[in-house]
Design a protein around this motif. Sequence first.
Motif, PDB file in Angstrom:
ATOM      1  N   SER A 313     -48.478 -57.130 -17.542  1.00  0.00           N
ATOM      2  CA  SER A 313     -48.174 -57.436 -18.944  1.00  0.00           C
ATOM      3  C   SER A 313     -48.209 -58.946 -19.178  1.00  0.00           C
ATOM      4  O   SER A 313     -48.587 -59.412 -20.255  1.00  0.00           O
ATOM      5  N   SER A 357     -44.428 -55.193 -22.584  1.00  0.00           N
ATOM      6  CA  SER A 357     -44.003 -54.353 -21.468  1.00  0.00           C
ATOM      7  C   SER A 357     -44.525 -52.934 -21.651  1.00  0.00           C
ATOM      8  O   SER A 357     -44.335 -52.330 -22.700  1.00  0.00           O
ATOM      9  N   GLN A 358     -45.191 -52.428 -20.630  1.00  0.00           N
ATOM     10  CA  GLN A 358     -45.634 -51.039 -20.674  1.00  0.00           C
ATOM     11  C   GLN A 358     -44.437 -50.121 -20.746  1.00  0.00           C
ATOM     12  O   GLN A 358     -44.303 -49.316 -21.663  1.00  0.00           O
ATOM     13  N   SER A 359     -43.554 -50.237 -19.774  1.00  0.00           N
ATOM     14  CA  SER A 359     -42.432 -49.293 -19.659  1.00  0.00           C
ATOM     15  C   SER A 359     -41.380 -49.523 -20.728  1.00  0.00           C
ATOM     16  O   SER A 359     -40.660 -48.612 -21.112  1.00  0.00           O
ATOM     17  N   THR A 362     -38.406 -53.107 -18.213  1.00  0.00           N
ATOM     18  CA  THR A 362     -38.379 -54.156 -17.193  1.00  0.00           C
ATOM     19  C   THR A 362     -37.171 -55.067 -17.412  1.00  0.00           C
ATOM     20  O   THR A 362     -37.015 -55.681 -18.478  1.00  0.00           O
ATOM     21  N   VAL A 408     -48.812 -46.359 -10.601  1.00  0.00           N
ATOM     22  CA  VAL A 408     -48.022 -47.595 -10.572  1.00  0.00           C
ATOM     23  C   VAL A 408     -48.876 -48.795 -10.999  1.00  0.00           C
ATOM     24  O   VAL A 408     -48.397 -49.709 -11.671  1.00  0.00           O
ATOM     25  N   GLU A 498     -52.154 -54.812  -4.894  1.00  0.00           N
ATOM     26  CA  GLU A 498     -51.032 -53.867  -4.991  1.00  0.00           C
ATOM     27  C   GLU A 498     -51.382 -52.474  -4.503  1.00  0.00           C
ATOM     28  O   GLU A 498     -50.496 -51.746  -4.056  1.00  0.00           O
TER      29      GLU A 498
HETATM   30  O1  M6R Z   1     -43.473 -52.059 -17.627  1.00  0.00           O
HETATM   31  P1  M6R Z   1     -43.867 -53.510 -17.625  1.00  0.00           P
HETATM   32  O2  M6R Z   1     -45.164 -53.737 -18.276  1.00  0.00           O
HETATM   33  O3  M6R Z   1     -42.797 -54.395 -18.164  1.00  0.00           O
HETATM   34  O4  M6R Z   1     -44.026 -53.862 -16.091  1.00  0.00           O
HETATM   35  C1  M6R Z   1     -44.279 -55.164 -15.665  1.00  0.00           C
HETATM   36  C2  M6R Z   1     -44.837 -55.160 -14.277  1.00  0.00           C
HETATM   37  O5  M6R Z   1     -43.902 -54.647 -13.372  1.00  0.00           O
HETATM   38  C3  M6R Z   1     -46.128 -54.332 -14.170  1.00  0.00           C
HETATM   39  O6  M6R Z   1     -47.061 -54.798 -15.087  1.00  0.00           O
HETATM   40  C4  M6R Z   1     -46.732 -54.396 -12.764  1.00  0.00           C
HETATM   41  O7  M6R Z   1     -47.116 -55.692 -12.455  1.00  0.00           O
HETATM   42  C5  M6R Z   1     -47.908 -53.437 -12.724  1.00  0.00           C
HETATM   43  N1  M6R Z   1     -47.496 -52.163 -12.238  1.00  0.00           N
HETATM   44  C6  M6R Z   1     -49.021 -53.898 -11.915  1.00  0.00           C
HETATM   45  O8  M6R Z   1     -50.087 -53.012 -11.962  1.00  0.00           O
END
Ligand code: M6R
Length: 618
Positions: A313, A357-359, A362, A408, A498
């Motif tokens: 992100s 942020s995807q999730s 974070t 992931v 990763e």
């Molecule tokens: O859910 P988020 O986007 O906030 O997560 C941030 C990072 O943990 C996430 O982008 C991580 O670097 C990826 N899984 C990498 O592919």
Amino acid sequence: MCGITGYIGYREAYPIVVKGLQRLEYRGYDSAGIMMYDDGNIRVSKTKGKVSDLEVITNSNEDSKKGNIGIGHTRWATHGVPNDVNSHPHTSMSGNLVIVHNGIIENYDTIKKELVSRGYTFESDTDTEVLVNLIEEVKKQEGCKLGKAVQLALTQVIGAYAIAVFDKTKTNEIVVARLGSPIALGIGKDNKEFFVASDASPFIEYTKEAVYLEDEEMAIIKLGKGIKVRKINDDSLVDTKTQELQMSLEQIEKGGYDHFMLKEIHEQPKAILDTYRGRMLADKGIIRMAGIDDNLKKFTNADRIIIVACGTSWHAGLVAEYLFEDIARIPVEVEYASEFRYRNPIITDKDVVIAISQSGETADTLAAIKLAKSKGAFVFGVCNVVGSSIARETHAGAYTHAGPEIGVASTKAFTTQITVLSLMALKLGKEKGKISTPLFHTYLQTLQLIPNKVEELLKIDDQVKYIASVYKDATNCLYLGRGFNFPVALEGALKLKEISYIHAEGYPAAEMKHGPIALIDENMPIFVIATNKGHYEKVVSNIQEIKSRAGKIIAVVTEGDETVKEIADHVIEIPDTEEAFTPLLTTIPLQLLSYHIAVMLGKNVDQPRNLAKSVTVE
Ligand code: M6R
């Protein structure tokens, strides 16, 4: 950063809880465990390893699967190494209370010492075993019911938690609570069954009715009666709102692909389309984004935009820096949320902070948001997970609509974040009069073609697979790009390391000669993004510099490129587009490359070691 599930109702709880744990393994997979309650018996099965390892244990003892009440856990270790004893669920010393916990109890050591002085003994090294015994001690001292004991115990706790607690002496209820870690509750018909989970995926085939707990809230879930939610600190009752889940079962299953990551790479044409669907009306020359429309002045009057994010992100944030500065002429700073939150940054109410942020869970990004808000900034969220903590904590925002991302390694999250950020940059450029109307229209028309171009590009899979087979045994790789594609180089390197555990670094191509060039020899593959726009000639010079040091060059070029083809060992062609949108294309072959290398090396693509999908701890 773990996953928790639970069920109480009339069905067999075991398959629901175990299937739920499998869906939550993206949150951690160091160990797994389950508690089943049946006819006066609590049976706990747990083990180091994955949910599949847990199933081996439960399959050898059918009694361990019996019952209509169960809670389960899949762990990403924080306190205590991942082993059988440290796995959840944890049981209190009397054997009556059982808990699963996602989060960290920071003052567990102080509490543990106090409990030890009262005669408690501990089997594991975990903060969670301390918490369940604290609840037991409070229950004993106060002579209260489980709900009250959980509430009082949590007021003594510093840290983050999502917990589910079961009491053998009160078998028609489960008590849950949250602070800093998510909890979704699924509500079955007529209060005859309830589901608990870190997100709604474990129960979508059973109910579409969900309640999301907010921070500092707890719920007593009682069979036949329903859910009572109250504030942990002031005991007031909370009027909860039931939400209708939009997620479908197909979205969270692999759909014929070998891995979620591959499925998600291939979902990108649709995901990008879904991201701008209803927002970008290219024919009319309109971009509609409610979160911006409703707060337009905040953006147009902003002194600067500060972007906070982590990992992939953060890379999308770097692309946004180029987009916002180039198209909307707004100064941008991009910060690692983990650094920003601790360095006393200068923020004013003239700043707009964008959290990506995807999730949406974070921990560092969430903390950065809270800090920015406390200093008066307007905070805008770009999240994928609807209803996530970040989506709720920000003043306004835009969802990416990528659909659930389970692998992931982020793929479609990245391209959809860039799509949202592109729309934002274009909209603000137009509102601020920084982009001419014809150019604005050209951009919209071009962006509209991206999903088809990605679809086209995905057909190069066999070529990328061949390149992967040539370089899969490399121990170090470099990724180079300039301008809009410098962040793509960083992202390409992150994807490779990763999931394949090959060391890889991303650099701005011109920076190579300030150090990394020393690494180059005939064993070093160097992935260079050299599209025909921007700094093409400069990148070609950088490629020449690599060539003269015998490095192996794999170049991502615009279709029809002849110059780089002459020099590089391999070229991967992408369709032509505006420079600003090239990251949406150049990133695709790099995702495929990492995927194929990891598969060829026999790595666990969807669940790489030591990682978890959402990092809800510092
Ligand atoms: O859910 P988020 O986007 O906030 O997560 C941030 C990072 O943990 C996430 O982008 C991580 O670097 C990826 N899984 C990498 O592919």
